[in-house]
Design a protein around this motif. Structure first.
Motif, PDB file in Angstrom:
ATOM      1  N   ILE A   1      55.622  45.617  47.667  1.00 53.29           N
ATOM      2  CA  ILE A   1      54.680  44.832  47.075  1.00 53.29           C
ATOM      3  C   ILE A   1      53.720  45.748  46.750  1.00 53.29           C
ATOM      4  O   ILE A   1      53.333  46.445  47.390  1.00 53.29           O
ATOM      5  N   THR A   2      53.100  45.440  45.182  1.00 52.80           N
ATOM      6  CA  THR A   2      52.081  46.219  45.298  1.00 52.80           C
ATOM      7  C   THR A   2      50.619  45.678  45.239  1.00 52.80           C
ATOM      8  O   THR A   2      50.863  44.554  43.742  1.00 52.80           O
ATOM      9  N   ARG A   3      49.544  45.917  45.583  1.00 49.83           N
ATOM     10  CA  ARG A   3      48.348  44.840  45.810  1.00 49.83           C
ATOM     11  C   ARG A   3      47.313  46.087  44.775  1.00 49.83           C
ATOM     12  O   ARG A   3      46.918  46.933  45.599  1.00 49.83           O
ATOM     13  N   ASP A   4      46.872  45.579  43.691  1.00 51.26           N
ATOM     14  CA  ASP A   4      45.491  46.319  43.088  1.00 51.26           C
ATOM     15  C   ASP A   4      44.985  45.290  42.228  1.00 51.26           C
ATOM     16  O   ASP A   4      45.497  44.176  42.161  1.00 51.26           O
ATOM     17  N   CYS A   5      43.799  46.194  41.339  1.00 49.91           N
ATOM     18  CA  CYS A   5      43.640  45.457  40.240  1.00 49.91           C
ATOM     19  C   CYS A   5      44.158  45.185  38.672  1.00 49.91           C
ATOM     20  O   CYS A   5      44.948  46.728  38.984  1.00 49.91           O
ATOM     21  N   LEU A   6      44.126  44.883  37.734  1.00 46.40           N
ATOM     22  CA  LEU A   6      44.998  45.141  36.953  1.00 46.40           C
ATOM     23  C   LEU A   6      44.579  46.053  36.246  1.00 46.40           C
ATOM     24  O   LEU A   6      45.599  47.240  35.463  1.00 46.40           O
ATOM     25  N   SER A   7      43.010  46.500  35.841  1.00 46.67           N
ATOM     26  CA  SER A   7      43.063  47.815  35.725  1.00 46.67           C
ATOM     27  C   SER A   7      43.216  48.758  35.935  1.00 46.67           C
ATOM     28  O   SER A   7      43.427  49.808  34.803  1.00 46.67           O
ATOM     29  N   SER A   8      43.677  48.791  37.431  1.00 54.24           N
ATOM     30  CA  SER A   8      44.477  50.404  37.899  1.00 54.24           C
ATOM     31  C   SER A   8      46.202  50.468  37.138  1.00 54.24           C
ATOM     32  O   SER A   8      46.558  50.916  37.491  1.00 54.24           O
ATOM     33  N   LEU A   9      46.392  49.265  37.390  1.00 55.20           N
ATOM     34  CA  LEU A   9      48.013  49.597  36.823  1.00 55.20           C
ATOM     35  C   LEU A   9      47.994  49.205  35.406  1.00 55.20           C
ATOM     36  O   LEU A   9      48.607  49.385  34.701  1.00 55.20           O
ATOM     37  N   LYS A  10      47.080  48.802  34.387  1.00 56.36           N
ATOM     38  CA  LYS A  10      47.896  49.279  33.306  1.00 56.36           C
ATOM     39  C   LYS A  10      47.556  50.499  32.301  1.00 56.36           C
ATOM     40  O   LYS A  10      48.479  50.624  31.177  1.00 56.36           O
TER      41      LYS A  10
END
Length: 163
Positions: free
Chosen positions: A72-81
């Protein structure tokens, strides 16, 4: 006494307005389940929250499964884009399976399967999006917002003044 009471109410309204405007960016948890307490069940006290850099950002929880193992990875979408190409195009509230990038890894002939060049290492990848509440990428339980906390503390503060 009534004048002092109205000044207190006025200052509380100003303070809460400033506090709510200062929290205009979304707060999300940032961790990976390989860290202790970030998996399932999630121990929210152990992890810091980050203010998402973009104004219209979304909190994300990515669940990747291979056999019985779950990551499971939790983060902001802009960090994963920047490095994830399997983000679903539908980013509304809720969970959905990842998209398939047919062009990913087409021109690579690699015999090391652990490198996951085509992103087919995991059996299933689920993306969960949320943006209606701070810290909403924790668990499936609903969390309280900062506004509710401020209003409850104002209530108890004013109630203690009246006594």
């Amino acid at each position: 006494m009534k004048m002092a009471k109205s000044n207190i109410y006025f200052s509380l309204v100003i303070f809460s307005t400033i506090f709510i405007q200062a929290q205009s960016y979304l707060l999300c948890y940032q961790c990976v389940s390989t860290h202790p307490g970030c998996g399932s069940p999630f121990k929210w006290l152990w992890y810091k929250t980050v203010s998402c850099p973009e104004e219209d950002d979304i909190c994300v929880k990515v669940i990747e499964k291979i056999g019985a193992e779950e990551r499971i990875t939790r983060d902001c979408l802009s960090s994963l884009k920047g490095f994830r190409t399997d983000i679903p195009s539908d980013k509304y509230e809720g969970c959905r399976p990842s998209s398939v990038d047919l062009k990913l890894g087409n021109y690579v002939n690699n015999s090391i399967s652990e490198l996951d060049i085509k992103r087919n290492h995991y059996d299933s990848t689920t993306w969960c999006f949320c943006y209606f509440d701070h810290w909403c990428n924790s668990a499936n339980l609903s969390t309280s917002s900062n506004l509710l906390i401020v209003l409850i503390s104002i209530y108890f503060f004013v109630r203690n003044i009246d006594q």
